[in-house]
Scaffold this motif. Structure first.
Motif, PDB file in Angstrom:
ATOM      1  N   LEU A 138       0.824  -1.210   0.000  1.00 48.06           N
ATOM      2  CA  LEU A 138       0.000   0.000   0.000  1.00 48.06           C
ATOM      3  C   LEU A 138       0.860   1.263   0.000  1.00 48.06           C
ATOM      4  O   LEU A 138       0.499   2.257  -0.641  1.00 48.06           O
ATOM      5  N   VAL A 139       1.999   1.225   0.693  1.00 54.17           N
ATOM      6  CA  VAL A 139       2.924   2.363   0.657  1.00 54.17           C
ATOM      7  C   VAL A 139       3.455   2.542  -0.763  1.00 54.17           C
ATOM      8  O   VAL A 139       3.505   3.655  -1.295  1.00 54.17           O
TER       9      VAL A 139
ATOM     10  N   LYS B  13       2.024   1.505  -3.534  1.00 59.10           N
ATOM     11  CA  LYS B  13       0.907   1.958  -4.370  1.00 59.10           C
ATOM     12  C   LYS B  13       0.711   3.460  -4.226  1.00 59.10           C
ATOM     13  O   LYS B  13       0.532   4.179  -5.208  1.00 59.10           O
ATOM     14  N   GLY B  14       0.759   3.944  -2.993  1.00 57.51           N
ATOM     15  CA  GLY B  14       0.611   5.370  -2.753  1.00 57.51           C
ATOM     16  C   GLY B  14       1.726   6.177  -3.399  1.00 57.51           C
ATOM     17  O   GLY B  14       1.483   7.236  -3.985  1.00 57.51           O
TER      18      GLY B  14
ATOM     19  N   GLU C 164       1.135   6.158  -7.186  1.00 57.00           N
ATOM     20  CA  GLU C 164       0.013   7.026  -7.537  1.00 57.00           C
ATOM     21  C   GLU C 164       0.408   8.489  -7.432  1.00 57.00           C
ATOM     22  O   GLU C 164       0.038   9.295  -8.278  1.00 57.00           O
TER      23      GLU C 164
ATOM     24  N   SER D 106      -8.035   5.545  -6.394  1.00 61.40           N
ATOM     25  CA  SER D 106      -8.274   4.182  -5.938  1.00 61.40           C
ATOM     26  C   SER D 106      -9.568   4.033  -5.162  1.00 61.40           C
ATOM     27  O   SER D 106     -10.017   2.926  -4.932  1.00 61.40           O
TER      28      SER D 106
ATOM     29  N   TRP E 111      -9.892   4.735  -2.053  1.00 65.47           N
ATOM     30  CA  TRP E 111      -9.541   4.543  -0.647  1.00 65.47           C
ATOM     31  C   TRP E 111      -8.550   5.614  -0.276  1.00 65.47           C
ATOM     32  O   TRP E 111      -7.481   5.717  -0.869  1.00 65.47           O
TER      33      TRP E 111
ATOM     34  N   GLY F 240      -4.420   5.606   2.423  1.00 65.80           N
ATOM     35  CA  GLY F 240      -2.994   5.470   2.140  1.00 65.80           C
ATOM     36  C   GLY F 240      -2.167   6.482   2.908  1.00 65.80           C
ATOM     37  O   GLY F 240      -1.161   6.145   3.527  1.00 65.80           O
TER      38      GLY F 240
ATOM     39  N   GLN G  11       9.378   5.512  -0.621  1.00 69.07           N
ATOM     40  CA  GLN G  11       8.562   6.595  -1.179  1.00 69.07           C
ATOM     41  C   GLN G  11       9.274   7.291  -2.344  1.00 69.07           C
ATOM     42  O   GLN G  11       8.628   7.724  -3.285  1.00 69.07           O
TER      43      GLN G  11
ATOM     44  N   ALA H  42      -8.421  -1.037   3.238  1.00 67.21           N
ATOM     45  CA  ALA H  42      -8.034  -0.975   1.826  1.00 67.21           C
ATOM     46  C   ALA H  42      -8.699  -2.104   1.045  1.00 67.21           C
ATOM     47  O   ALA H  42      -9.181  -1.902  -0.066  1.00 67.21           O
TER      48      ALA H  42
END
Length: 131
Positions: free
Chosen positions: A14-15, A17-18, A21, A30, A32, A35, A60, A97
């Protein structure tokens, strides 16, 4: 895979993905918005642990870096083992999520080290274990 390891792996995904994005200016698509909350919770827990803070920052900055993701997962796992409240928070945010995606956890094989990359979406439903 034990539940804490699974939650740590999902948290790192999820990190990543964030970060992807944000880099692609797709934040918020997403459905949601947790994040940022997950990243902030991890950052708060890692405060004072330079190695862990560095691991989060590295992912990141370079979300495709396999070594960075692996290091972050180890740091996240270690902190979850030491702090049960933190473990509960990470699990809750991961569950949120999954719920935001209609209760279906999606696994992006490109994010999982040593996995074959598929060109199509892979969905896993129901109970499953990895041994």
């Amino acid at each position: 895979m034990d539940p804490i390891t699974a939650a740590a792996a999902a948290g790192v995904a999820l990190v990543v993905k964030g970060a992807l994005e944000s880099a692609g200016q797709e934040a918020g698509r997403s459905g949601w918005s947790g994040g940022a909350q997950l990243i902030e919770r991890i950052r708060t827990r890692f405060r004072g642990d330079g190695d862990a803070e560095g691991a989060l920052d590295r992912v990141q900055r370079s979300p495709e870096d396999d070594d960075a993701r692996e290091l972050l997962q180890r740091m996240l796992h270690a902190h979850m083992l030491r702090d049960h409240d933190f473990e509960s928070d990470v699990r809750r945010l991961v569950d949120e999520a999954v719920a935001a995606r209609g209760g279906q956890a999606q696994v992006n094989a490109a994010v999982i080290k040593n996995a074959q990359v598929f060109n199509e979406k892979v969905e896993i439903q129901g109970d499953w274990n990895i041994s």
